[in-house]
Write an enzyme that holds these catalytic residues in place. Structure first.
Site, PDB file in Angstrom:
ATOM      1  N   GLU A 144       0.834  -1.210   0.000  1.00  0.00           N
ATOM      2  CA  GLU A 144       0.000   0.000   0.000  1.00  0.00           C
ATOM      3  C   GLU A 144       0.869   1.262   0.000  1.00  0.00           C
ATOM      4  O   GLU A 144       0.638   2.185  -0.788  1.00  0.00           O
ATOM      5  CB  GLU A 144      -0.917   0.035   1.230  1.00  0.00           C
ATOM      6  CG  GLU A 144      -1.934  -1.096   1.326  1.00  0.00           C
ATOM      7  CD  GLU A 144      -2.992  -1.070   0.236  1.00  0.00           C
ATOM      8  OE1 GLU A 144      -3.076  -0.091  -0.518  1.00  0.00           O
ATOM      9  OE2 GLU A 144      -3.737  -2.067   0.124  1.00  0.00           O
ATOM     10  N   ASN A 194       1.330   3.943  -3.069  1.00  0.00           N
ATOM     11  CA  ASN A 194       0.990   5.352  -2.879  1.00  0.00           C
ATOM     12  C   ASN A 194       2.115   6.272  -3.345  1.00  0.00           C
ATOM     13  O   ASN A 194       1.861   7.301  -3.967  1.00  0.00           O
ATOM     14  CB  ASN A 194       0.678   5.628  -1.399  1.00  0.00           C
ATOM     15  CG  ASN A 194      -0.738   5.216  -1.043  1.00  0.00           C
ATOM     16  OD1 ASN A 194      -1.533   4.876  -1.905  1.00  0.00           O
ATOM     17  ND2 ASN A 194      -1.054   5.259   0.250  1.00  0.00           N
ATOM     18  N   ARG A 236      -8.973   3.480  -7.964  1.00  0.00           N
ATOM     19  CA  ARG A 236      -8.463   3.474  -6.597  1.00  0.00           C
ATOM     20  C   ARG A 236      -9.628   3.509  -5.621  1.00  0.00           C
ATOM     21  O   ARG A 236     -10.596   4.230  -5.820  1.00  0.00           O
ATOM     22  CB  ARG A 236      -7.522   4.664  -6.360  1.00  0.00           C
ATOM     23  CG  ARG A 236      -6.421   4.807  -7.414  1.00  0.00           C
ATOM     24  CD  ARG A 236      -5.038   4.507  -6.860  1.00  0.00           C
ATOM     25  NE  ARG A 236      -4.888   3.168  -6.360  1.00  0.00           N
ATOM     26  CZ  ARG A 236      -4.480   2.120  -7.083  1.00  0.00           C
ATOM     27  NH1 ARG A 236      -4.229   2.256  -8.348  1.00  0.00           N
ATOM     28  NH2 ARG A 236      -4.337   0.946  -6.533  1.00  0.00           N
TER      29      ARG A 236
HETATM   30  N1  LIG Z   1       3.049   9.101  -0.822  1.00  0.00           N
HETATM   31  C1  LIG Z   1       2.024   9.942  -1.087  1.00  0.00           C
HETATM   32  N2  LIG Z   1       2.260  11.129  -1.714  1.00  0.00           N
HETATM   33  C2  LIG Z   1       1.240  11.977  -2.005  1.00  0.00           C
HETATM   34  N3  LIG Z   1      -0.054  11.735  -1.692  1.00  0.00           N
HETATM   35  C3  LIG Z   1      -0.354  10.581  -1.073  1.00  0.00           C
HETATM   36  C4  LIG Z   1       0.664   9.625  -0.729  1.00  0.00           C
HETATM   37  N4  LIG Z   1       0.065   8.588  -0.112  1.00  0.00           N
HETATM   38  C5  LIG Z   1      -1.250   8.871  -0.069  1.00  0.00           C
HETATM   39  N5  LIG Z   1      -1.525  10.064  -0.639  1.00  0.00           N
HETATM   40  C6  LIG Z   1      -2.870  10.709  -0.729  1.00  0.00           C
HETATM   41  O1  LIG Z   1      -3.722  10.087   0.203  1.00  0.00           O
HETATM   42  C7  LIG Z   1      -4.880   9.556  -0.459  1.00  0.00           C
HETATM   43  C8  LIG Z   1      -5.369   8.321   0.247  1.00  0.00           C
HETATM   44  O2  LIG Z   1      -4.430   7.246   0.127  1.00  0.00           O
HETATM   45  P1  LIG Z   1      -4.962   5.745   0.257  1.00  0.00           P
HETATM   46  O3  LIG Z   1      -3.830   4.827   0.027  1.00  0.00           O
HETATM   47  O4  LIG Z   1      -5.720   5.607   1.529  1.00  0.00           O
HETATM   48  O5  LIG Z   1      -6.027   5.620  -0.918  1.00  0.00           O
HETATM   49  P2  LIG Z   1      -5.731   5.566  -2.509  1.00  0.00           P
HETATM   50  O6  LIG Z   1      -4.308   5.300  -2.758  1.00  0.00           O
HETATM   51  O7  LIG Z   1      -6.315   6.777  -3.100  1.00  0.00           O
HETATM   52  O8  LIG Z   1      -6.592   4.289  -2.958  1.00  0.00           O
HETATM   53  P3  LIG Z   1      -6.138   2.746  -2.779  1.00  0.00           P
HETATM   54  O9  LIG Z   1      -5.016   2.720  -1.796  1.00  0.00           O
HETATM   55  O10 LIG Z   1      -7.359   2.047  -2.274  1.00  0.00           O
HETATM   56  O11 LIG Z   1      -5.731   2.292  -4.117  1.00  0.00           O
HETATM   57  C9  LIG Z   1      -4.459   9.368  -1.899  1.00  0.00           C
HETATM   58  O12 LIG Z   1      -5.547   9.358  -2.796  1.00  0.00           O
HETATM   59  C10 LIG Z   1      -3.514  10.561  -2.098  1.00  0.00           C
HETATM   60  O13 LIG Z   1      -4.269  11.732  -2.346  1.00  0.00           O
HETATM   61 MG   LIG Z   2      -3.282   3.793  -1.822  1.00  0.00          MG
END
Ligand SMILES: Nc1ncnc2c1ncn2[C@@H]1O[C@H](COP(=O)(O)OP(=O)(O)OP(=O)(O)O)[C@@H](O)[C@H]1O
Ligand SMILES: [Mg+2]
Lengths: 143, 100
Positions: free
Chosen positions: A48, A52, A106
């Site tokens: 995860e 990200n 996502r």
């Molecule tokens: N390393 C990162 N750099 C920039 N923004 C991030 C980062 N990690 C998370 N985010 C932000 O936080 C949000 C939520 O992250 P999360 O992993 O919970 O969900 P997602 O990645 O959108 O979906 P999924 O993990 O279910 O595929 C992301 O949509 C993004 O906007």
């Molecule tokens: Mg994610």
């Protein structure tokens, strides 16, 4: 707590490295004789965080991802996943279940999964500078 | 990683191995391309042989759910193995009514 063993590595933020990243962390932790379910929780959480960094941090444009794994005397595992990507504006909001800026494919579940599968999740982020996710899980059994 | 079968208007995708952001992207493209041509009434996603998945495995279902709805079809998810149950219940995907 005193660190007993530690590994650090970095790799290009390509989706083809996601599998390598979680497997490398799991391989390092084999010395603690983890259960299959503990290992699976950790692999999922690392996947995860790394995804990200690739998808959101570097917006698929590439850069380096830095991972460190430390084991302390009490078998507490600390994993840091760091990128030098765009950073997160509102961390609290980003960590809300189902919140996503990632579009149709996502689910907005990454942080919820990390929080459920690990003992603790901490996020440090600076806009324009990058993000560090710190995951902790204790792998020993208290007898 | 992916085997596709088409029978009686049902397109079945047998998924196997590790489902992450990388492999889900490949799988998604193959499924969508087939669905575009065959216009199935039902798209079955069989998770029986999925050894590992992260939230990309849930995103794959949500994306196909939207796609199939646009084409007037539905999605069914079958054989979710025990080791993936926590991820599924955490996601709340059950509320879509696709899990069989
Ligand atoms: N390393 C990162 N750099 C920039 N923004 C991030 C980062 N990690 C998370 N985010 C932000 O936080 C949000 C939520 O992250 P999360 O992993 O919970 O969900 P997602 O990645 O959108 O979906 P999924 O993990 O279910 O595929 C992301 O949509 C993004 O906007
Ligand atoms: Mg994610």
């Amino acid at each position: 707590m005193k660190i007993k063993n530690q590994v650090k590595f970095s790799f290009p933020a390509k989706s083809s490295n996601e599998s390598f990243a979680r497997s490398a962390v799991a391989a390092f932790l084999m010395q603690l004789d983890p259960t299959i379910s503990q290992l699976s929780d950790i692999k999922t959480s690392v996947s995860e965080a790394v995804t990200n960094s690739i998808v959101h941090g570097y917006k698929q444009e590439g850069g380096l991802i830095y991972i460190s794994v430390a084991i302390d005397e009490n078998s507490l595992v600390t994993i840091k996943v760091r990128d030098k990507g765009c950073g997160i504006k509102d961390i609290e909001k980003a960590m809300e279940p189902l919140f996503t800026t990632g579009g149709e494919e996502r689910a907005g579940l990454g942080f919820a999964v990390m929080q459920s599968f690990m003992d603790s999740v901490k996020v440090r982020s600076t806009e324009g500078k990058g993000t560090t996710v710190t995951l902790k899980k204790k792998l020993s059994y208290d007898l | 990683m992916l085997e596709l079968n088409f029978e009686n208007s049902v397109l079945t995708a047998h998924l196997s191995g590790e489902l992450d952001h990388h492999t889900a992207a490949v799988i998604r493209k193959k499924i969508d391309a087939k669905a575009e041509i065959l216009k199935p009434k039902t798209l079955k996603l069989d998770y029986k042989n999925v050894d590992f998945m992260d939230s990309s495995g849930i995103g794959l279902i949500m994306g196909r759910y939207r796609n199939m709805a646009l084409m007037g079809g539905k999605v069914e998810v079958t054989n979710v193995p025990p080791h993936l149950k926590r991820m599924f219940s955490l996601s709340g995907i059950e509320t879509l009514g696709v899990i069989k």
